[in-house]
Design a protein around this motif. Structure first.
Motif, mmCIF file in Angstrom:
data_model
loop_
_atom_site.group_PDB
_atom_site.id
_atom_site.type_symbol
_atom_site.label_atom_id
_atom_site.label_comp_id
_atom_site.label_asym_id
_atom_site.label_seq_id
_atom_site.Cartn_x
_atom_site.Cartn_y
_atom_site.Cartn_z
ATOM 1 N N UNK A 39 0.842 -1.212 0.000
ATOM 2 C CA UNK A 39 0.000 0.000 0.000
ATOM 3 C C UNK A 39 0.870 1.253 0.000
ATOM 4 N N UNK A 40 1.980 1.187 0.740
ATOM 5 C CA UNK A 40 2.906 2.339 0.759
ATOM 6 C C UNK A 40 3.491 2.568 -0.634
ATOM 7 N N UNK A 41 3.881 1.478 -1.263
ATOM 8 C CA UNK A 41 4.487 1.577 -2.586
ATOM 9 C C UNK A 41 3.524 2.178 -3.594
ATOM 10 N N UNK A 42 2.279 1.729 -3.538
ATOM 11 C CA UNK A 42 1.282 2.272 -4.462
ATOM 12 C C UNK A 42 1.061 3.759 -4.212
ATOM 13 N N UNK A 43 1.044 4.142 -2.952
ATOM 14 C CA UNK A 43 0.851 5.565 -2.615
ATOM 15 C C UNK A 43 2.043 6.378 -3.107
ATOM 16 N N UNK A 44 3.241 5.812 -2.956
ATOM 17 C CA UNK A 44 4.446 6.525 -3.403
ATOM 18 C C UNK A 44 4.414 6.711 -4.926
ATOM 19 N N UNK A 45 4.048 5.645 -5.628
ATOM 20 C CA UNK A 45 3.995 5.720 -7.091
ATOM 21 C C UNK A 45 3.099 6.877 -7.524
ATOM 22 N N UNK A 46 1.930 6.944 -6.921
ATOM 23 C CA UNK A 46 0.978 7.985 -7.303
ATOM 24 C C UNK A 46 1.483 9.365 -6.880
ATOM 25 N N UNK A 47 2.042 9.406 -5.665
ATOM 26 C CA UNK A 47 2.503 10.701 -5.143
ATOM 27 C C UNK A 47 3.607 11.301 -6.002
ATOM 28 N N UNK A 48 4.392 10.441 -6.642
ATOM 29 C CA UNK A 48 5.538 10.954 -7.395
ATOM 30 C C UNK A 48 5.262 11.157 -8.892
ATOM 31 N N UNK A 49 4.061 10.777 -9.319
ATOM 32 C CA UNK A 49 3.700 10.950 -10.728
ATOM 33 C C UNK A 49 3.882 12.393 -11.193
ATOM 34 N N UNK A 50 3.377 13.316 -10.390
ATOM 35 C CA UNK A 50 3.407 14.724 -10.791
ATOM 36 C C UNK A 50 4.841 15.241 -10.854
ATOM 37 N N UNK A 51 5.675 14.779 -9.927
ATOM 38 C CA UNK A 51 7.074 15.196 -9.904
ATOM 39 C C UNK A 51 7.799 14.699 -11.161
ATOM 40 N N UNK A 52 7.522 13.449 -11.514
ATOM 41 C CA UNK A 52 8.140 12.873 -12.713
ATOM 42 C C UNK A 52 7.680 13.639 -13.953
ATOM 43 N N UNK A 53 6.393 13.934 -14.007
ATOM 44 C CA UNK A 53 5.852 14.662 -15.163
ATOM 45 C C UNK A 53 6.460 16.055 -15.255
ATOM 46 N N UNK A 54 6.679 16.692 -14.121
ATOM 47 C CA UNK A 54 7.240 18.043 -14.154
ATOM 48 C C UNK A 54 8.687 18.028 -14.643
ATOM 49 N N UNK A 55 9.460 17.079 -14.129
ATOM 50 C CA UNK A 55 10.859 16.992 -14.569
ATOM 51 C C UNK A 55 10.928 16.686 -16.059
ATOM 52 N N UNK A 56 10.048 15.808 -16.506
ATOM 53 C CA UNK A 56 10.044 15.472 -17.933
ATOM 54 C C UNK A 56 9.672 16.699 -18.770
ATOM 55 N N UNK A 57 8.757 17.497 -18.275
ATOM 56 C CA UNK A 57 8.372 18.702 -19.027
ATOM 57 C C UNK A 57 9.543 19.691 -19.096
ATOM 58 N N UNK A 58 10.286 19.782 -17.987
ATOM 59 C CA UNK A 58 11.469 20.668 -18.002
ATOM 60 C C UNK A 58 12.510 20.168 -19.006
ATOM 61 N N UNK A 59 12.690 18.860 -19.039
ATOM 62 C CA UNK A 59 13.628 18.281 -20.008
ATOM 63 C C UNK A 59 13.194 18.647 -21.428
ATOM 64 N N UNK A 60 11.908 18.491 -21.691
ATOM 65 C CA UNK A 60 11.331 18.803 -23.005
ATOM 66 C C UNK A 60 11.524 20.284 -23.325
ATOM 67 N N UNK A 61 11.238 21.121 -22.336
ATOM 68 C CA UNK A 61 11.353 22.569 -22.531
ATOM 69 C C UNK A 61 12.805 22.946 -22.840
#
Lengths: 284, 284
Positions: A39-61
């Motif tokens: 359950x912790x792992x699943x929560x972590x995965x979801x919690x970090x989705x936005x962070x991963x998406x933001x870093x990827x957007x910065x890379x793209x930018x």
């Protein structure tokens, strides 16, 4: 929402294939560096989705503004180990516009008429992109070794060619994250049976999977040799225990996060006069 | 969780460009077919993500078993209208493995040396795939018409060529969903200013956007003519009011859902003896 349990030790360190690594001594059920439960792992995965998406957007930018930085995730595994789940649940959190996914199948006749890296080169990520290889040039030293489609001399040539190729990608700005999802032979049996017991999964079952399963030990030898020959400083391998799907997903997510953080990404500075441009827009 | 407010009338019907359609009479702030508010729309978008992903997976599965069915979403719009948001928030819910996204930029010299459909043909979706065009062959009758890069005779040739091309894709199993995201000129101004007021958005701002904005009315004429010439029975256009981003997203999501439902998708039947295969796995 409760604070998600994070990794106590970085997967980039604890899962890294270094000197003296032994594939046989990795427990596919283990969760190195992570003390939380499912359950912790699943929560972590979801919690970090936005962070991963933001870093990827910065890379793209940054890529749009002339940076040569890019990321390449290489996924290798035995059948049913969960490559598809990594793509949909980890990679899927990033904006499709910044992701270049390639699933390498058995090569076509045209591809076979070229060097094994010919088709790979064409799919390497452009600047600013996250490339994802679902299988890769490593098939040419894995299945080819297991079935002796390449002899010892040719395999040696390929290991060296891979190292040169990856070094060139790195020089050109590519951060390479190599992942082997490591399931046990028993776990594969369970997953194959589960596929056969669920009619909505029959399409995923290939009779060829069973044929390859018979060569399990040879595959483990081929992986071990590939790690030994190609786990370099610029492109190290990571062996991710994958009997627990939730763990494999957060481990790969964390490897991507760490790789992106290491790039010191930031929003590009405007290359125009913002105030002047704003005035033009207001009056347009 | 509360039940999400659904569409009262299908966007495929209420947004469809048919005889007598007038772009000027579409209110970009309106929410045709949908009585809910923003919060309802957001809840609907999320609630239907899983359904969209399941239908896409069935399409992909059928493709593996010889079906020629595939989907092509074509997105056209003025700058800032929200194509990117559709890709990340609607398309992003589907498994990246089943999505072929192409963002068409200004053509390269090589592309320019071929017919305008040459580069488009190469990106059409394979069987089982959802293709997404972020801009498309319609640029060749939009920006080319606005700037008179093609004369009247050439534009007529292109409309006819587009209809022939899309008819061929349809014959071969492609369901085509054509969407124009319709924002008002005022809304574009607001969005351009918002980009300039947020340093993390500066990289998205292009000075060329302002230059094209000056041709707003010419673009609306070019869209109107394109609709008239190319909104066919097999590939009708849909004009999606897009001042409200949440509405545009659920409208496109619903267009995709309806298109996929229309394909009568199902999990492929196993082409092997499941019980016999299961016994082999158990004993492996």
């Amino acid at each position: 929402m409760a604070v998600a349990v994070e990794f106590a030790s970085s997967p980039a360190e604890v899962l890294r294939v270094g000197p003296g690594f032994s594939l046989a001594s990795v427990d596919p059920k283990s969760t190195p560096g992570y003390a939380g439960a499912k359950a912790d792992g699943r929560a972590l995965l979801e919690a970090q989705d936005a962070r991963l998406a933001e870093l990827q957007e910065k890379l793209f930018a940054e890529g749009k503004f002339g940076s040569g930085k890019r990321l390449l995730l290489i996924l290798q595994a035995m059948d049913t180990a969960g490559k598809g789940g990594i793509v949909s649940h980890v990679v899927g959190a990033m904006d499709p516009q910044g992701v270049q996914l390639t699933a390498f199948k058995a090569p076509t006749d045209e591809e076979k008429s070229h060097d094994f890296l010919w088709r790979i080169e064409k799919q390497t990520p452009a600047a600013g992109m996250v490339g994802v290889f679902d299988r890769s040039h490593y098939e040419d030293v894995l299945i080819h070794r297991v079935h002796a489609w390449a002899d010892a001399k040719e395999l040696e040539r390929r290991y060296a060619a891979i190292n040169d190729f990856e070094a060139r990608l790195a020089e050109q700005g590519t951060t390479i994250v190599k992942v082997m999802l490591n399931i046990s032979k028993d776990e594969q049996k369970k997953r194959l049976i589960a596929r056969l017991d669920d009619p909505s999964k029959h399409w995923k079952y290939s009779r060829g999977d069973l044929a390859e399963r018979a060569y399990w030990d040879d595959y483990m030898d081929a992986y071990s040799t590939a790690f030994e020959k190609t786990s370099t400083d610029i492109a190290p391998w990571h062996v991710v225990p994958a009997n627990k799907k939730w763990y494999a997903r957060i481990a790969v997510q964390q490897l991507l996060l760490d790789a992106l953080k290491g790039l010191k990404l930031d929003w590009p500075k405007a290359d125009f006069d913002v105030a002047a441009e704003r005035a033009l827009v207001v009056n347009s």
